[in-house]
Scaffold this motif. Structure first.
Motif, PDB file in Angstrom:
ATOM      1  N   THR A 118       4.333   2.564  -9.503  1.00  0.00           N
ATOM      2  CA  THR A 118       3.297   2.512  -8.483  1.00  0.00           C
ATOM      3  C   THR A 118       2.169   1.603  -8.968  1.00  0.00           C
ATOM      4  OG1 THR A 118       1.821   3.834  -7.071  1.00  0.00           O
ATOM      5  CG2 THR A 118       2.032   4.510  -9.383  1.00  0.00           C
ATOM      6  N   HIS A 119       1.196   1.388  -8.098  1.00  0.00           N
ATOM      7  CA  HIS A 119      -0.036   0.728  -8.512  1.00  0.00           C
ATOM      8  C   HIS A 119      -1.139   1.779  -8.503  1.00  0.00           C
ATOM      9  CE1 HIS A 119      -1.477   0.730  -4.300  1.00  0.00           C
ATOM     10  NE2 HIS A 119      -0.254   0.315  -3.963  1.00  0.00           N
ATOM     11  N   GLU A 132      -6.800  -5.435  -2.655  1.00  0.00           N
ATOM     12  CA  GLU A 132      -7.155  -5.660  -4.055  1.00  0.00           C
ATOM     13  C   GLU A 132      -5.974  -5.549  -5.013  1.00  0.00           C
ATOM     14  OE1 GLU A 132     -10.451  -3.226  -5.193  1.00  0.00           O
ATOM     15  OE2 GLU A 132     -11.705  -3.863  -3.489  1.00  0.00           O
ATOM     16  N   VAL A 133      -4.814  -5.203  -4.486  1.00  0.00           N
ATOM     17  CA  VAL A 133      -3.617  -5.131  -5.331  1.00  0.00           C
ATOM     18  C   VAL A 133      -3.198  -6.551  -5.714  1.00  0.00           C
ATOM     19  CG1 VAL A 133      -1.174  -4.484  -5.401  1.00  0.00           C
ATOM     20  CG2 VAL A 133      -2.852  -2.954  -4.338  1.00  0.00           C
ATOM     21  N   ILE A 176       6.278  -3.548  -8.018  1.00  0.00           N
ATOM     22  CA  ILE A 176       6.653  -2.475  -7.091  1.00  0.00           C
ATOM     23  C   ILE A 176       7.883  -2.861  -6.283  1.00  0.00           C
ATOM     24  CG2 ILE A 176       5.920  -1.294  -4.971  1.00  0.00           C
ATOM     25  CD1 ILE A 176       3.052  -1.394  -6.230  1.00  0.00           C
ATOM     26  N   ILE A 177       7.894  -4.071  -5.755  1.00  0.00           N
ATOM     27  CA  ILE A 177       9.039  -4.526  -4.969  1.00  0.00           C
ATOM     28  C   ILE A 177      10.291  -4.599  -5.842  1.00  0.00           C
ATOM     29  CG2 ILE A 177       9.997  -6.465  -3.655  1.00  0.00           C
ATOM     30  CD1 ILE A 177       7.835  -4.760  -2.216  1.00  0.00           C
ATOM     31  N   GLY A 178      10.146  -5.074  -7.084  1.00  0.00           N
ATOM     32  CA  GLY A 178      11.299  -5.198  -7.965  1.00  0.00           C
ATOM     33  C   GLY A 178      11.930  -3.868  -8.312  1.00  0.00           C
ATOM     34  N   THR A 191      -1.077   1.825  -0.463  1.00  0.00           N
ATOM     35  CA  THR A 191      -0.345   1.255   0.677  1.00  0.00           C
ATOM     36  C   THR A 191       0.962   0.586   0.280  1.00  0.00           C
ATOM     37  OG1 THR A 191      -2.231   1.010   2.140  1.00  0.00           O
ATOM     38  CG2 THR A 191      -0.432  -0.567   2.431  1.00  0.00           C
ATOM     39  N   TRP A 192       0.965  -0.247  -0.748  1.00  0.00           N
ATOM     40  CA  TRP A 192       2.181  -1.009  -1.043  1.00  0.00           C
ATOM     41  C   TRP A 192       3.233  -0.136  -1.720  1.00  0.00           C
ATOM     42  CZ3 TRP A 192       1.491  -4.136   2.407  1.00  0.00           C
ATOM     43  CH2 TRP A 192       0.268  -4.772   2.614  1.00  0.00           C
TER      44      TRP A 192
END
Length: 248
Positions: free
Chosen positions: A90-91, A98-99, A107-109, A150-151
């Motif tokens: 996570t972030h 601001e990410v 995160i996507i990976g 969010t992401w």
């Protein structure tokens, strides 16, 4: 011994929910490949669980690394019955704009690309065998998002949709695909979700969970065991919330 004679891969299996899943699977008779980026921790976990647990160092976001894992499974075990895509990141909580790029790409990976790569390298053999169970560890964040994550939430929503689509596509081949949506749990990621691990922040999070506690690796291990066992042979495309009622 509900998983007697079955071979399973658990990504991110050295700690947190993954360790709980690996522990439960071994207790139920499975051979478990603990696939983790932290090779030392994977070896420690395997030593704890005994000869039925095999550590493999893997970067689930890299194609060549996942391909090497598939080669190990094929060479040493001949087949794979259960694939658990548990590895996740996570972030830190922050406004969505601001990410940073590196945080987003990680995160996507790990949360999305890893599921794609695992499917690329393990699904063909499952289809050929006419059987198999895939379990994706998503999150309540993909169902009932918390602000400032969010992401991460979006990546878990992706995992939920991917689970349902995979289930529909692979059902004719005898391969079942399900997901678990845990609420925040007593794992190394808890502090990252909260931003800080303080009594006040814990109380704030717990106030949103009707049963009044965080999830545990044992909770997720028990749910995973059912979904990956033959007892769930009629269950596919389900995204099971193990959340103490948070998503009600």
């Amino acid at each position: 011994m509900r998983l007697q004679g079955k071979t399973a891969v658990v990504t991110g299996g050295a700690s947190g929910f993954g360790a709980g899943i690996a522990r439960k699977f071994v207790a139920e008779g499975a051979r478990v490949i603990i696939a983790d980026l932290n090779g030392g921790l994977a070896r420690d976990r395997a030593a704890e669980l005994g000869s039925a647990a095999i550590p493999v160092t893997v970067n689930v976001a890299e194609n060549d690394s996942v391909a090497a894992l598939a080669d190990v499974v094929d060479r040493d075990f001949g087949h794979l019955d259960i694939l658990v895509n548990n590895a996740g990141v996570t972030h830190l909580p922050k406004p969505l704009e601001e990410v940073g790029d590196d945080e987003f790409d990680r995160i996507i990976g790990v949360n999305t690309r890893a599921i794609f790569l695992a499917a690329r390298h393990f699904v063909p053999a499952m289809k050929a065998a006419g059987k198999g169970a895939i379990l994706n560890i998503a999150s309540t964040g993909g169902v009932s998002p918390r602000p400032n994550l969010t992401w991460y939430n979006a990546s878990k929503g992706w995992a939920i949709t991917a689970t349902r689509s995979m289930a529909v596509e692979l059902a004719p081949f005898g391969v079942r695909v399900n997901a678990i949506n845990p609420v925040a749990g007593e794992t190394p990621l808890l502090k990252s979700f909260m931003g800080e691990d303080s009594p006040e922040m814990r109380a704030k999070f717990l106030s949103t969970i009707p049963l009044g506690r965080f999830s545990t690796p044992e909770d997720i291990g028990a749910a995973a065991c059912y979904l990956c066992s033959d007892e769930a042979s009629m269950v596919t495309g389900v995204c099971l919330e193990v959340d103490g009622g948070r998503c009600i």
